[in-house]
Write a protein that holds these residues in place. Structure first.
Motif, PDB file in Angstrom:
ATOM      1  N   ILE A 221       0.774  -1.215   0.082  1.00  0.00           N
ATOM      2  CA  ILE A 221      -0.156  -0.076   0.018  1.00  0.00           C
ATOM      3  C   ILE A 221       0.864   1.345  -0.004  1.00  0.00           C
ATOM      4  O   ILE A 221       2.093   1.187   0.452  1.00  0.00           O
ATOM      5  N   MET A 222       0.230   2.159  -0.476  1.00  0.00           N
ATOM      6  CA  MET A 222       1.000   3.611  -0.621  1.00  0.00           C
ATOM      7  C   MET A 222       0.489   4.745  -0.140  1.00  0.00           C
ATOM      8  O   MET A 222      -0.640   4.911  -0.433  1.00  0.00           O
ATOM      9  N   ASP A 223       1.153   5.702   0.669  1.00  0.00           N
ATOM     10  CA  ASP A 223       0.654   6.853   0.693  1.00  0.00           C
ATOM     11  C   ASP A 223       1.583   7.857  -0.060  1.00  0.00           C
ATOM     12  O   ASP A 223       2.409   8.005  -0.103  1.00  0.00           O
ATOM     13  N   LEU A 224       0.629   8.716  -0.805  1.00  0.00           N
ATOM     14  CA  LEU A 224       1.260   9.487  -1.709  1.00  0.00           C
ATOM     15  C   LEU A 224       2.313  10.436  -1.183  1.00  0.00           C
ATOM     16  O   LEU A 224       3.644  10.585  -1.607  1.00  0.00           O
ATOM     17  N   ILE A 225       1.924  11.161  -0.216  1.00  0.00           N
ATOM     18  CA  ILE A 225       2.849  11.970   0.600  1.00  0.00           C
ATOM     19  C   ILE A 225       3.212  11.203   2.039  1.00  0.00           C
ATOM     20  O   ILE A 225       4.195  11.118   2.097  1.00  0.00           O
ATOM     21  N   SER A 226       2.160  11.146   2.783  1.00  0.00           N
ATOM     22  CA  SER A 226       2.289  10.377   4.137  1.00  0.00           C
ATOM     23  C   SER A 226       0.986   9.901   4.672  1.00  0.00           C
ATOM     24  O   SER A 226      -0.024  10.599   4.205  1.00  0.00           O
ATOM     25  N   PRO A 227       1.029   9.006   5.431  1.00  0.00           N
ATOM     26  CA  PRO A 227      -0.134   8.502   5.900  1.00  0.00           C
ATOM     27  C   PRO A 227      -1.114   9.742   6.469  1.00  0.00           C
ATOM     28  O   PRO A 227      -0.687  10.515   7.100  1.00  0.00           O
ATOM     29  N   GLY A 228      -2.535   9.606   6.022  1.00  0.00           N
ATOM     30  CA  GLY A 228      -3.468  10.739   6.486  1.00  0.00           C
ATOM     31  C   GLY A 228      -3.560  11.932   5.799  1.00  0.00           C
ATOM     32  O   GLY A 228      -4.229  12.788   6.131  1.00  0.00           O
TER      33      GLY A 228
END
Lengths: 414, 414
Positions: free
Chosen positions: A47-54
């Motif tokens: 899974i990937m967070d484009l910038i950061s989680p949330g």
């Protein structure tokens, strides 16, 4: 080892949350996706967070990162919108979001009666044409590029310009027109404010007497006789990813914004009017153009918009159908993909139906291709991929990893 | 709780990718590794990116991080090579990579006929000895430390030196010798360039008339009569990890580079000529020295080079054997390890056979020892560990975690 290449398929807004209408599954879990599941089962997932989680991101920011930029490279909304409407912008340009509006006089006061000129839809191209390249003081020139409906992008080009200026947009109908002022009292910003005020007045003179507006008034419509501006931004020099990494790339998409960002990155934008942004987008042509482009390029992006659309509209069943269409696109690419080419699947953000907006939820990712460390996952969805062998990556990390698979990342140390 | 200690076994380049010759397994999956699997099954596992996913690192950078440094502390290639050949370098030293070369005159022109002096292999120690500590202007002194074959490391020591100077290496045989110039026109760099030009000329005079070169000429060999330089770097003060964390450490290895970096970190380098860097390295002695050192130190690193070697050579079956040898080393350490000592397994990078180079793939990690949160994994390999209880860590995070297990990390806040 033969030369390796990458195809990245981007399912805009595919990530979602469980929905009771779908038996408590996400649209991606609910959808029949044999090709994506094949990819998951034969490849490596995460899974990937484009910038950061949330942190929710826009389509523009999401694609900046997917194309290989850091968050800091984001040039601001104005330049992105300008690129989206196909404007040729240059480093140093000041770019403003703007509207065709209706100005009336109440005594001496200039009032913006309607910020959208009666939601004008037609012939703004012609109006804008009358305002091109007007010469202002100090050799500065102004350009107006119409976008959808009443919207437009205004470009000031010249020496010694600054984006540090106020908005002329009164923000509400019936509000007083605002003059543009310097925010920081620098020479450059005062120069820019003066030029913009001059440009807007010259535009007003031309628009007020333009045949289209005379016609509109005769028909009882509000004239588009003024340009209001907001969100000033400066287009800085952005290094092309293609040059930075010596990476030949292409991007197959229907969306102006996505194609515009591809252009910033130095990737060839490839489009067709059959790429509608909806579920009826021509996936046969998309797959064909993707595989063709892959012959000539190291990295090819192919973008599919529809899942995002139905997330925004809170239409879970339509989102399921859009995802199944995306799965077919994957199937068509898989059928003829070269054995030395990786196929990665990703998204620019999640657009959960219940939120009707982009959310801070991560997106599922998968890579299929030669000699990968196949993990234990065999279904492509938000939950399965969260247990995958790539773990949880940031957008930049995922793209670095893809670049490293085709030997485009320099070794640190010796 | 008794005082805890750590032993870290580093399998250089162990990470790989599935290989058809090994039934689609990685060398680590394919190898028989009962001791590593015991460790995985009784311990906690994960994967690690030394810097960040997709970023390949050199053995030097990898070990800097494993020893507890951030990427930013990396001093550059020159200092690392100098350490590798055992040079005593001091903060402020200017360090250059250099070659013994052959200079000839064509009229007035100085031509580097051969950048490697006929690939000279022998007696460079003697040649270098003639060039030690030559006094130059401004009290600067030059030292030359021979490395393998024609290679050497040149050190300038003195006040007001700068690494901002050009190369004298013409980069091709038959090229004109280049004078060294200041790059930034600073006082320090002009001072350094002048001193280096003076040193190289003085070396030339000594080398030209050196008995070894007279002999070489008589034998029809190219004389090693000039030193060419490149890759100037300055050795900055690097804080010892041992001092920073009050951590007594040792490093058991055969590699000069690894031992040199251990020295920077303040860990006692311990070696033996039986540590060959190949599969025949004496693991009995390595295990014995490791366990001995562990009695006197908080942290002991033991390095095993062979897996990397066979990754570079694309020899999967030999890599399997090297890994099985590493497993035996682990077995010997496990047999006599103190019950209060952790045994961690890690690597400095992946060296996949198909790439024949370090890659951006993560490496498997495991920790075994007292009171750990044992996870669900029972095999030590790239894929199993990717599903482990430590998740995916950066190199600095893994080392912080290890340091925290022996109470060497300060609490943030109160």
């Amino acid at each position: 080892m033969n030369k390796r290449k990458i195809i990245i398929a981007i399912a805009d807004g595919i990530g979602d949350r469980p929905i009771s209408q779908l038996e408590g599954k996400t649209p991606l879990e609910y959808a029949e996706t044999p090709n994506l599941d094949f990819l998951a089962s034969e490849g490596i997932n995460g899974i990937m967070d484009l910038i950061s989680p949330g942190i929710p991101v826009g389509t523009d920011m999401g694609h900046m990162i997917l194309f290989g930029y850091s968050k800091a490279a984001y040039p601001g909304r104005g330049p992105i919108e300008a690129l989206g409407v196909g404007a040729e912008i240059q480093p140093g340009d000041i770019i403003l979001r703007s509207n065709f509006a209706t100005l009336v006089y109440e005594g001496e006061e200039k009032i913006i009666k309607d910020r959208r000129a009666g939601r004008i839809r037609e012939r703004t191209q012609e109006l804008a044409l009358a305002l091109q390249g007007i010469e202002l003081n100090n050799g500065i020139r102004g350009f107006l590029i119409p976008a959808t409906e009443h919207r437009a992008v205004l470009i000031l080009r010249g020496e010694n310009l600054s984006a540090s200026i106020t908005d002329s947009d009164p923000k509400e109908n019936g509000g007083k027109l605002k003059k543009v002022y310097s925010i920081d009292n620098s020479m450059e910003s005062m120069n820019t404010a003066a030029a913009l005020n001059e440009y807007l007045e010259k535009c007003h003179e031309i628009l007020e007497n333009h045949p289209i507006n005379i016609e509109r008034k005769e028909m009882g419509l509000l004239p588009a006789n003024y340009i209001i501006t907001r969100g000033s931004g400066k287009m800085n020099e952005i290094e092309k990813i293609s040059q930075k990494l010596m990476l030949k790339g292409a991007c197959i998409a229907g969306e102006g914004t996505v194609l515009g960002i591809a252009k910033i990155a130095g990737f060839i934008p490839m489009s067709n009017e059959l790429f509608t942004g909806n579920i009826d987008s021509d996936i046969n042509l998309k797959a064909q153009m993707t595989l063709e482009a892959s012959k000539e390029n190291d990295i090819v992006y192919v973008h599919f918009k529809a899942p995002d659309l139905f997330g925004h509209d809170n239409k879970p069943l339509e989102k399921v159908k859009a995802i199944e269409k995306f799965d077919k696109l994957i199937g068509k690419i898989l059928k003829d993909i070269d054995s030395d080419t990786y196929l990665a699947v990703a998204a620019d953000h999640s657009t959960p139906c219940e939120v009707e907006e982009h959310s801070g939820d991560p997106v599922p990712i998968a890579i299929y291709g030669p000699s990968l460390r196949k993990d234990w996952i065999n279904k492509f969805d938000e939950i399965s991929c969260a247990h995958g062998g790539m773990g949880r990556l940031k957008g930049n990390e995922f793209i670095d990893y893809l670049h490293s698979l085709i030997n485009k990342v320099k070794k640190e140390g010796a």
